[in-house]
Motif scaffolding. Structure first.
Motif, PDB file in Angstrom:
ATOM      1  N   ASP A 121      53.896  42.571  32.859  1.00 33.42           N
ATOM      2  CA  ASP A 121      52.592  43.043  33.317  1.00 33.42           C
ATOM      3  C   ASP A 121      52.346  44.402  32.673  1.00 33.42           C
ATOM      4  O   ASP A 121      53.202  45.282  32.728  1.00 33.42           O
ATOM      5  CB  ASP A 121      52.608  43.173  34.842  1.00 33.42           C
ATOM      6  N   CYS A 123      50.033  47.511  32.961  1.00 28.07           N
ATOM      7  CA  CYS A 123      49.026  48.221  33.752  1.00 28.07           C
ATOM      8  C   CYS A 123      49.582  49.599  34.075  1.00 28.07           C
ATOM      9  O   CYS A 123      50.760  49.867  33.877  1.00 28.07           O
ATOM     10  CB  CYS A 123      48.691  47.467  35.033  1.00 28.07           C
ATOM     11  N   CYS A 125      48.684  51.158  37.217  1.00 25.60           N
ATOM     12  CA  CYS A 125      48.493  51.471  38.642  1.00 25.60           C
ATOM     13  C   CYS A 125      49.782  51.804  39.383  1.00 25.60           C
ATOM     14  O   CYS A 125      49.787  52.652  40.266  1.00 25.60           O
ATOM     15  CB  CYS A 125      47.710  50.371  39.350  1.00 25.60           C
ATOM     16  N   SER A 169      46.743  43.680  32.936  1.00 28.05           N
ATOM     17  CA  SER A 169      46.135  43.301  34.214  1.00 28.05           C
ATOM     18  C   SER A 169      45.167  44.354  34.737  1.00 28.05           C
ATOM     19  O   SER A 169      44.793  44.340  35.904  1.00 28.05           O
ATOM     20  CB  SER A 169      47.228  43.067  35.262  1.00 28.05           C
ATOM     21  N   LYS A 199      40.106  38.577  36.514  1.00 26.89           N
ATOM     22  CA  LYS A 199      40.846  39.160  37.626  1.00 26.89           C
ATOM     23  C   LYS A 199      39.846  39.793  38.583  1.00 26.89           C
ATOM     24  O   LYS A 199      39.092  40.696  38.199  1.00 26.89           O
ATOM     25  CB  LYS A 199      41.830  40.204  37.119  1.00 26.89           C
ATOM     26  N   TYR A 205      45.632  40.936  47.134  1.00 24.43           N
ATOM     27  CA  TYR A 205      46.686  41.682  46.445  1.00 24.43           C
ATOM     28  C   TYR A 205      47.440  42.617  47.392  1.00 24.43           C
ATOM     29  O   TYR A 205      48.323  43.359  46.953  1.00 24.43           O
ATOM     30  CB  TYR A 205      46.121  42.536  45.295  1.00 24.43           C
ATOM     31  N   PHE A 208      51.307  42.756  47.338  1.00 25.80           N
ATOM     32  CA  PHE A 208      51.783  43.241  46.027  1.00 25.80           C
ATOM     33  C   PHE A 208      51.726  44.757  45.961  1.00 25.80           C
ATOM     34  O   PHE A 208      52.646  45.417  45.472  1.00 25.80           O
ATOM     35  CB  PHE A 208      50.927  42.637  44.906  1.00 25.80           C
ATOM     36  N   ARG A 209      50.649  45.317  46.457  1.00 25.42           N
ATOM     37  CA  ARG A 209      50.487  46.778  46.377  1.00 25.42           C
ATOM     38  C   ARG A 209      51.537  47.484  47.212  1.00 25.42           C
ATOM     39  O   ARG A 209      51.983  48.584  46.884  1.00 25.42           O
ATOM     40  CB  ARG A 209      49.065  47.168  46.783  1.00 25.42           C
ATOM     41  N   ARG A 221      39.077  49.030  43.560  1.00 25.74           N
ATOM     42  CA  ARG A 221      39.083  48.668  42.144  1.00 25.74           C
ATOM     43  C   ARG A 221      37.796  47.945  41.726  1.00 25.74           C
ATOM     44  O   ARG A 221      37.765  47.279  40.700  1.00 25.74           O
ATOM     45  CB  ARG A 221      40.280  47.782  41.839  1.00 25.74           C
ATOM     46  N   GLN A 225      37.539  45.667  38.404  1.00 26.70           N
ATOM     47  CA  GLN A 225      37.843  44.248  38.597  1.00 26.70           C
ATOM     48  C   GLN A 225      36.561  43.484  38.940  1.00 26.70           C
ATOM     49  O   GLN A 225      35.584  44.062  39.386  1.00 26.70           O
ATOM     50  CB  GLN A 225      38.894  44.082  39.709  1.00 26.70           C
ATOM     51  N   LYS A 252      42.801  34.960  38.378  1.00 28.26           N
ATOM     52  CA  LYS A 252      43.569  35.575  39.456  1.00 28.26           C
ATOM     53  C   LYS A 252      42.646  36.205  40.474  1.00 28.26           C
ATOM     54  O   LYS A 252      41.759  36.945  40.061  1.00 28.26           O
ATOM     55  CB  LYS A 252      44.483  36.635  38.832  1.00 28.26           C
ATOM     56  N   VAL A 277      48.584  34.582  43.966  1.00 28.90           N
ATOM     57  CA  VAL A 277      49.005  35.968  44.209  1.00 28.90           C
ATOM     58  C   VAL A 277      49.719  36.205  45.538  1.00 28.90           C
ATOM     59  O   VAL A 277      49.815  35.309  46.389  1.00 28.90           O
ATOM     60  CB  VAL A 277      47.803  36.943  44.089  1.00 28.90           C
ATOM     61  N   SER A 278      50.143  37.451  45.692  1.00 34.76           N
ATOM     62  CA  SER A 278      50.983  37.854  46.824  1.00 34.76           C
ATOM     63  C   SER A 278      50.395  37.489  48.181  1.00 34.76           C
ATOM     64  O   SER A 278      51.100  36.995  49.057  1.00 34.76           O
ATOM     65  CB  SER A 278      51.253  39.358  46.751  1.00 34.76           C
ATOM     66  N   TYR A 317      55.005  33.145  43.541  1.00 40.83           N
ATOM     67  CA  TYR A 317      56.218  33.607  44.227  1.00 40.83           C
ATOM     68  C   TYR A 317      56.977  32.430  44.824  1.00 40.83           C
ATOM     69  O   TYR A 317      58.099  32.592  45.282  1.00 40.83           O
ATOM     70  CB  TYR A 317      55.841  34.649  45.294  1.00 40.83           C
TER      71      TYR A 317
HETATM   72  C1  PBG Z   1      48.305  45.462  38.649  1.00 40.42           C
HETATM   73  C2  PBG Z   1      48.459  44.136  39.265  1.00 40.42           C
HETATM   74  C3  PBG Z   1      48.130  43.702  40.557  1.00 40.42           C
HETATM   75  C4  PBG Z   1      48.603  42.412  40.683  1.00 40.42           C
HETATM   76  C5  PBG Z   1      49.152  42.065  39.448  1.00 40.42           C
HETATM   77  N1  PBG Z   1      49.041  43.138  38.586  1.00 40.42           N
HETATM   78  C6  PBG Z   1      47.534  44.429  41.709  1.00 40.42           C
HETATM   79  C7  PBG Z   1      46.168  44.970  41.641  1.00 40.42           C
HETATM   80  O1  PBG Z   1      45.392  44.744  40.726  1.00 40.42           O
HETATM   81  O2  PBG Z   1      45.876  45.721  42.578  1.00 40.42           O
HETATM   82  C8  PBG Z   1      48.543  41.548  41.904  1.00 40.42           C
HETATM   83  C9  PBG Z   1      49.561  40.466  41.994  1.00 40.42           C
HETATM   84  C10 PBG Z   1      49.715  39.879  43.347  1.00 40.42           C
HETATM   85  O3  PBG Z   1      48.995  40.209  44.304  1.00 40.42           O
HETATM   86  O4  PBG Z   1      50.623  39.052  43.479  1.00 40.42           O
HETATM   87  N2  PBG Z   1      47.040  45.835  38.259  1.00 40.42           N
END
Ligand code: PBG
Length: 328
Positions: A121, A123, A125, A169, A199, A205, A208-209, A221, A225, A252, A277-278, A317
């Motif tokens: 990945d 990014c 962030c 991402s 995305k 998300y 994930f965060r 975002r 996004q 996504k 996603v998460s 996952y």
């Molecule tokens: C980073 C990123 C994110 C995810 C993947 N890469 C989080 C976001 O954009 O806030 C989310 C993945 C997930 O929720 O499983 N930019």
């Protein structure tokens, strides 16, 4: 003669008949497992459980190598690595650190399991102190053109470490082109780009965060996004990434976006990845833990549905569990 002549139920009568006419076959080789690699000290096991994602942990580099070996043995299609740095700063400079957790893990995994496809990945962030996906202007907005230069630097550091594919991402404009140019300039012509093209600014998300400490410290975002209400705009994003040199495109989250998996596959002709996603994972886990549904049945149904919608690759996952279930 009595109606109906056509009886759809004929071919559903036995498991053997159903198997004969099944249109979508889930296979481990099309599933990709996300992995969190951390620089922060973890317990002696090298695994730090993530509370909001039961069954998923932040891993030390050596635990990540072990996990990658298990994933390779299960026949999964690959891994997607995310870094959790020990320190953050304004520019997210840890993201292109040669000794960062992702860079070290990529190198170690490729040495240990060379045939496993390793994606990273790309990014900022997780690496910026403000948690946004790029560098900020004085008004707090993300500076697109300054950010894509840094993203290209991150991608090159992953390529040098041995990544097969880099996956931006961040949703900055022009980042796929900027990354392609820099990769080629450094001689990484064989490293591919999986673009997180469509995305969305999603509520899914959240976990994930938590896992990556990447929640924005202020705001959200939505200025970079996609708006979940917009499908045509998502297809345009994907087409732009094709023009800029993407080798694969991604949609996504996945569950509420099946229309776009299908549309983007049709319009780009590229391999399409769906990221389950998460929050989508956590929903199934929480409901299963409460006894509201069967985890295995639900997870396999989700993965099958995403393939049926047109995803060539599903990042999930549940990937490793699914491979085990499919092998049984
Ligand atoms: C980073 C990123 C994110 C995810 C993947 N890469 C989080 C976001 O954009 O806030 C989310 C993945 C997930 O929720 O499983 N930019």
């Amino acid at each position: 003669m009595a109606f109906p002549h056509t009886r759809m139920r004929r071919m559903r009568r036995t498991g053997a008949l159903r198997g004969l006419v099944r249109e979508t076959e889930l296979s481990a080789g099309r599933l990709v497992a996300p992995m969190f690699v951390t620089e922060a000290p973890v317990s002696s096991s090298g695994r730090e459980p993530i509370e909001t994602m039961p069954g998923v942990a932040r891993l030390s580099v050596s635990a990540a190598v072990e996990e990658a070996r298990r994933i390779a043995d299960l026949g999964l299609g690959g891994v997607m690595l995310f870094g959790v740095p020990a320190h953050t700063d304004a520019d997210g400079s840890g993201a292109w650190d040669e000794d960062g957790a992702v860079q070290l893990a990529v190198g170690a995994i490729k040495r240990s399991t060379p045939d496993l496809v390793v994606m990273t990945d790309v990014c900022l962030c997780g690496y910026t102190e403000h948690g946004h996906c790029g560098v900020l202007r004085s008004d707090g907005s993300v500076d697109n053109d300054a950010t894509i230069e840094l993203l290209a630097r991150v991608a090159c550091s992953h390529a040098r470490a041995g990544a097969d594919l880099v996956a931006p991402s961040d949703m900055m404009d022009g980042r796929v082109g900027a990354i392609r140019t820099e990769l080629d300039a450094e001689g990484h012509t064989e490293v591919g780009i999986l673009a997180y093209s469509a995305k969305f600014a999603s509520a899914f998300y959240g976990p994930f965060r938590d896992a990556a400490n990447s929640a924005p410290a202020f705001g959200d975002r939505r200025a970079y996004q996609l708006d979940p209400a917009n499908g045509r705009e998502a297809v345009r994003e994907a087409m732009l990434d094709v023009d800029e040199g993407a080798d694969m495109v991604m949609v996504k989250p996945a569950l509420a976006y099946g229309d776009l998996i299908a549309a983007i596959k049709r319009s780009t002709g590229l391999p399409v990845a769906a990221y389950n996603v998460s929050g989508e994972y956590a929903m199934v886990k929480a409901a299963a833990a409460a006894g509201y549904l069967d985890e295995r049945e639900a997870a396999l149904e989700i993965l099958t549905g995403l393939h049926r919608a047109g995803a060539d690759i599903v990042i999930s996952y549940h990937a490793a569990d699914a491979a085990r279930w499919l092998a049984e």
